[in-house]
Motif scaffolding. Structure first.
Motif, PDB file in Angstrom:
ATOM      1  N   ALA A 152       0.693  -1.169  -0.084  1.00 39.28           N
ATOM      2  CA  ALA A 152       0.009   0.023  -0.026  1.00 39.28           C
ATOM      3  C   ALA A 152       1.016   1.400  -0.015  1.00 39.28           C
ATOM      4  CB  ALA A 152      -0.945  -0.171   1.188  1.00 39.28           C
ATOM      5  N   PRO A 153       1.870   1.366   0.854  1.00 44.75           N
ATOM      6  CA  PRO A 153       2.670   2.708   0.581  1.00 44.75           C
ATOM      7  C   PRO A 153       3.478   3.014  -0.547  1.00 44.75           C
ATOM      8  CG  PRO A 153       3.199   1.503   2.873  1.00 44.75           C
ATOM      9  CD  PRO A 153       2.387   0.554   2.044  1.00 44.75           C
ATOM     10  N   SER A 154       3.810   1.931  -1.076  1.00 41.53           N
ATOM     11  CA  SER A 154       4.259   1.889  -2.435  1.00 41.53           C
ATOM     12  C   SER A 154       3.212   2.418  -3.402  1.00 41.53           C
ATOM     13  CB  SER A 154       4.984   0.668  -2.890  1.00 41.53           C
ATOM     14  OG  SER A 154       6.043   0.067  -2.024  1.00 41.53           O
ATOM     15  N   VAL A 155       2.104   1.988  -3.488  1.00 41.77           N
ATOM     16  CA  VAL A 155       0.920   2.536  -4.420  1.00 41.77           C
ATOM     17  C   VAL A 155       0.977   3.993  -4.251  1.00 41.77           C
ATOM     18  CG1 VAL A 155      -1.296   2.621  -4.781  1.00 41.77           C
ATOM     19  CG2 VAL A 155      -0.254   0.380  -4.307  1.00 41.77           C
ATOM     20  N   SER A 156       0.933   4.440  -2.904  1.00 41.73           N
ATOM     21  CA  SER A 156       0.849   5.910  -2.825  1.00 41.73           C
ATOM     22  C   SER A 156       1.985   6.537  -3.358  1.00 41.73           C
ATOM     23  CB  SER A 156       0.640   6.286  -1.178  1.00 41.73           C
ATOM     24  OG  SER A 156       0.453   7.681  -0.994  1.00 41.73           O
ATOM     25  N   THR A 157       3.023   5.979  -3.147  1.00 45.55           N
ATOM     26  CA  THR A 157       4.446   6.863  -3.517  1.00 45.55           C
ATOM     27  C   THR A 157       4.378   6.848  -4.813  1.00 45.55           C
ATOM     28  OG1 THR A 157       5.437   5.978  -1.352  1.00 45.55           O
ATOM     29  CG2 THR A 157       6.860   6.779  -3.329  1.00 45.55           C
ATOM     30  N   ILE A 158       4.221   5.690  -5.458  1.00 47.58           N
ATOM     31  CA  ILE A 158       4.287   5.716  -7.133  1.00 47.58           C
ATOM     32  C   ILE A 158       3.348   6.823  -7.676  1.00 47.58           C
ATOM     33  CG2 ILE A 158       3.476   4.455  -9.112  1.00 47.58           C
ATOM     34  CD1 ILE A 158       4.521   1.836  -7.526  1.00 47.58           C
ATOM     35  N   PHE A 159       2.182   6.885  -7.148  1.00 47.64           N
ATOM     36  CA  PHE A 159       0.840   7.834  -7.696  1.00 47.64           C
ATOM     37  C   PHE A 159       1.621   9.388  -7.505  1.00 47.64           C
ATOM     38  CE2 PHE A 159      -2.695  10.543  -7.048  1.00 47.64           C
ATOM     39  CZ  PHE A 159      -3.668  10.035  -8.067  1.00 47.64           C
ATOM     40  N   THR A 160       2.045   9.655  -6.069  1.00 47.69           N
ATOM     41  CA  THR A 160       2.675  10.958  -5.846  1.00 47.69           C
ATOM     42  C   THR A 160       3.652  11.255  -6.622  1.00 47.69           C
ATOM     43  OG1 THR A 160       1.665  10.835  -3.736  1.00 47.69           O
ATOM     44  CG2 THR A 160       3.696  12.454  -4.010  1.00 47.69           C
ATOM     45  N   ARG A 161       4.589  10.446  -6.987  1.00 51.76           N
ATOM     46  CA  ARG A 161       5.652  10.556  -8.092  1.00 51.76           C
ATOM     47  C   ARG A 161       5.128  10.921  -9.475  1.00 51.76           C
ATOM     48  NH1 ARG A 161       9.843   5.938  -5.955  1.00 51.76           N
ATOM     49  NH2 ARG A 161      10.782   7.004  -4.112  1.00 51.76           N
ATOM     50  N   ALA A 162       4.059   9.993  -9.808  1.00 49.39           N
ATOM     51  CA  ALA A 162       3.761  10.254 -11.238  1.00 49.39           C
ATOM     52  C   ALA A 162       3.096  11.522 -11.191  1.00 49.39           C
ATOM     53  CB  ALA A 162       2.603   9.255 -11.594  1.00 49.39           C
ATOM     54  N   CYS A 163       2.287  12.198 -10.274  1.00 51.73           N
ATOM     55  CA  CYS A 163       1.691  13.425 -10.343  1.00 51.73           C
ATOM     56  C   CYS A 163       2.851  14.581 -10.445  1.00 51.73           C
ATOM     57  CB  CYS A 163       0.619  13.779  -9.187  1.00 51.73           C
ATOM     58  SG  CYS A 163      -0.938  12.571  -9.174  1.00 51.73           S
ATOM     59  N   LYS A 164       3.571  14.538  -9.580  1.00 51.93           N
ATOM     60  CA  LYS A 164       4.496  15.502  -9.813  1.00 51.93           C
ATOM     61  C   LYS A 164       5.432  15.595 -11.170  1.00 51.93           C
ATOM     62  CE  LYS A 164       9.137  16.764  -7.390  1.00 51.93           C
ATOM     63  NZ  LYS A 164       9.811  16.660  -6.279  1.00 51.93           N
TER      64      LYS A 164
END
Length: 354
Positions: A272-284
């Motif tokens: 789960a934390p990886s999912v959130s991190t991947i999403f945030t990086r993509a948005c940036k």
């Protein structure tokens, strides 16, 4: 608290000052002293009452340090405890305030200590919230003079001073353009790197299910039924890891689950934390500002309100137990379902990223 009575003796008038202290209807302390002059009796009684008001003045049993009580609480708590709560309590035990005796832990001491914490008002509130159960247990269970009213009084003062505060409620929702940009990006990543986390179905499932990423990644195949799913460890300030709740599955969410490959006991066997991190990086990288994976849950609830669902019906999907906690998701922008015939739902259900 005190009274002065007059009586006549062989040597003349005398005045007896008596102090009695009650708690919960019981006398916990009583003492008296006799004087030849009423003024002396009044002076002694006033001074003695002031002494008895001081922390620890009436303690007759054990009076350990706050740190000792916290460690006993951590050792004897039988239920599963979240990592954040344990980490916070351990930090308090190591702090200067932890050295105080239970009888010395007053609301003033708590207010002073919280004010020294080098963190945001929201984080300070977390410290106080996690410490409160220790106060509720210490006296009732172990007889230690840790007065729970002291921390309740401190909460009021800290809030009034602005030292603690609740987090600002988010109202951010993704636009259809932002979703297209994100999902196109993640589809391309998956095509280039088949072993990468399949973010497209995870994002689309969140929009139609209202599940947090942690809840999604804990769903077991055996927990899925027609029209509902057992959500394990649903977020709850009291129950924490024991809070397993059945929630309604929307037809779209059900279809997405059924389209997933059975690679594991879990439907979405990802971190789960990886999912959130991947999403945030993509948005940036894509220039999408102030959007988090958790905002997909907001989008899910808002969509259902826009479709005309009732509060109880929406709550059955999201798992909210009160209207107060659900109302911030009801920012209706339109009526109807803007996701009707959405290409990404067809993509996930018809060509699941396996």
């Amino acid at each position: 608290m005190g009274t002065i009575t007059q009586r006549t003796t062989k040597s003349g008038l005398v005045y007896t000052a008596q102090i009695r202290i009650k708690r919960s209807g019981k006398v916990i302390h009583s003492e008296s002293k006799t004087f030849e002059r009423k003024a002396h009796a009044q002076k002694w009684m006033t001074a003695r009452e002031a002494e008895l008001q001081k922390p620890g003045a009436l303690v007759t049993g054990p009076d350990p340090s706050l740190a000792s009580v916290i460690r006993r609480y951590l050792d004897e708590s039988t239920g599963q405890m979240g990592k954040t709560k344990r980490r916070v309590l351990e930090a308090v035990a190591e702090a200067e305030v932890g050295k105080l005796k239970c009888s010395e832990v007053t609301s003033m001491a708590m207010v002073d200590w919280v004010g020294t914490l080098k963190c945001s008002p929201v984080t300070r509130l977390t410290y106080v919230a996690h410490l409160s159960p220790v106060f509720r247990v210490a006296q009732a269970a172990w007889g230690f003079p840790l007065d729970k009213q002291q921390i309740e009084d401190a909460k009021v003062v800290l809030k009034k001073l602005g030292t603690t505060a609740k987090s600002t409620e988010r109202t951010r929702r993704p636009t259809m353009e932002e979703l297209d940009k994100l999902l196109d990006y993640f589809r391309a990543v998956r095509e280039r790197q088949p072993e990468s986390v399949p973010m497209v179905p995870l994002i689309v499932f969140s929009i139609f299910s209202g599940r947090r990423q942690g809840e999604t990644c804990r769903i077991l195949w055996k927990d899925v039924e027609t029209g509902r799913v057992l959500v394990r460890q649903m977020k709850d300030p009291e129950k924490k890891l024991t809070n397993n709740v059945y929630c309604t599955l929307t037809p779209e969410a059900q279809k997405i689950i059924e389209a997933q490959p059975r690679m594991d006991d879990r439907v979405f066997p990802y971190n789960a934390p990886s999912v959130s991190t991947i999403f945030t990086r993509a948005c940036k990288m894509l220039g999408i500002e102030d959007l988090t994976f958790h905002d997909m849950r907001h989008e899910a609830a808002s969509r259902l309100f826009e479709m005309g669902w009732t509060i109880p019906h929406v709550a059955a999907v999201t798992g909210h137990t009160t209207w107060q906690s659900l109302q911030r998701y009801s920012h209706v922008r339109q009526t109807g379902d803007k996701y009707k015939d959405w290409k990404w739902l067809d993509f996930v259900c018809g060509e699941s990223e396996s």
